[in-house]
Design an enzyme around this catalytic site. Sequence first.
Site, PDB file in Angstrom:
ATOM      1  CB  CYS A 184      -2.406   1.170   8.769  1.00  0.00           C
ATOM      2  SG  CYS A 184      -1.434   0.625   7.492  1.00  0.00           S
ATOM      3  CG  HIS A 229      -2.150  -0.375   1.102  1.00  0.00           C
ATOM      4  ND1 HIS A 229      -2.573  -1.292   2.407  1.00  0.00           N
ATOM      5  CD2 HIS A 229      -2.871  -1.043   0.192  1.00  0.00           C
ATOM      6  CE1 HIS A 229      -3.183  -1.960   2.270  1.00  0.00           C
ATOM      7  NE2 HIS A 229      -4.756  -1.794   0.968  1.00  0.00           N
TER       8      HIS A 229
HETATM    9  N1  ARG Z   1      -3.725  -7.003   7.197  1.00  0.00           N
HETATM   10  C1  ARG Z   1      -3.981  -6.110   6.003  1.00  0.00           C
HETATM   11  C2  ARG Z   1      -4.174  -5.432   4.517  1.00  0.00           C
HETATM   12  O1  ARG Z   1      -3.374  -6.546   4.523  1.00  0.00           O
HETATM   13  C3  ARG Z   1      -3.716  -4.870   6.447  1.00  0.00           C
HETATM   14  C4  ARG Z   1      -3.971  -3.241   6.057  1.00  0.00           C
HETATM   15  C5  ARG Z   1      -3.002  -2.228   6.667  1.00  0.00           C
HETATM   16  N2  ARG Z   1      -3.517  -0.749   5.450  1.00  0.00           N
HETATM   17  C6  ARG Z   1      -2.396   0.116   5.327  1.00  0.00           C
HETATM   18  N3  ARG Z   1      -3.257   1.137   4.653  1.00  0.00           N
HETATM   19  N4  ARG Z   1      -1.742   0.195   4.506  1.00  0.00           N
HETATM   20  O2  ARG Z   1      -4.816  -5.469   3.807  1.00  0.00           O
END
Ligand code: ARG
Length: 266
Positions: free
Chosen positions: A260, A166
Amino acid sequence: MPLKLLMCPPDYFGVEYIINPWMEGQVGKVDRALAIKQWRSFYQPVSQKANVELIYPNRHTPDMVFTANCGLVWNQSFIPSRFKNPERQSEEALFTQWFRERGFKIVSLPEGIAFEGAGDALVPPDKETLWMGHGFRTDAEAHLFLSEMLKTRIISLRLIHPHFYHLDTCFCPLHNGTVLYYPDAFDEISNHMIRHNATKAIPVSKEDAFKMACNTVLLEDTLFMNSASPILKKSLEAEGYTVCIQEVSEFIKAGGANRCLTFSWH
Ligand code: ARG
């Protein structure tokens, strides 16, 4: 008007499936009591500086604590995420309902286009441009639709490192066009675009990047982050920021850190 933040208490947080490299080997390994403790110690100072609202956690959505992925607010509209992985798709209706109940107009992207909200769409404090990521979770097509829908300039960056799936895991817009970023997370053209479009681009080391230093929450002049090496701390302080370390190691097991855990809008 103070910044609004949405957070979700970690009552049901855990690593129950694997959809990113951080989660590998972590299924069932989250210390829930410690996660709750870390979340509360982070929530506390953040709620002094922003207007934090909460959404009810849900037993069947262990990643819902990562509210950054709920969608995107633009003026009075809420654009819900369309999660890439089926494991997170049931969060869509829960977040959409929350925003609908609060009077937001719900504007959806066409079906079949993946979009993971503020995880991949970062609005700088000045709201001038939208920095967006694609490559793992959000489809590049989503960038096109959003630039049309929002009538705003989007800088599209391609993510190439699986740990930094992300945009908010490896990039953070600060004040006055300055950005914090991890160069190895991006392809060459995107590296160039970052340096070209930012007034100042501060690179972080591999060590800082793997401690999620870019996954930072900026409130006024304070940066809330999981960790910062002495060098990084010094360079951020030289820019006029206060670095506030809030450890969130239990959440990093799922691949997310401080930023996050929040979703913000004005
Ligand atoms: N386990 C989650 C996923 O893989 C973690 C999300 C983390 N969020 C972020 N905005 N980077 O989607």
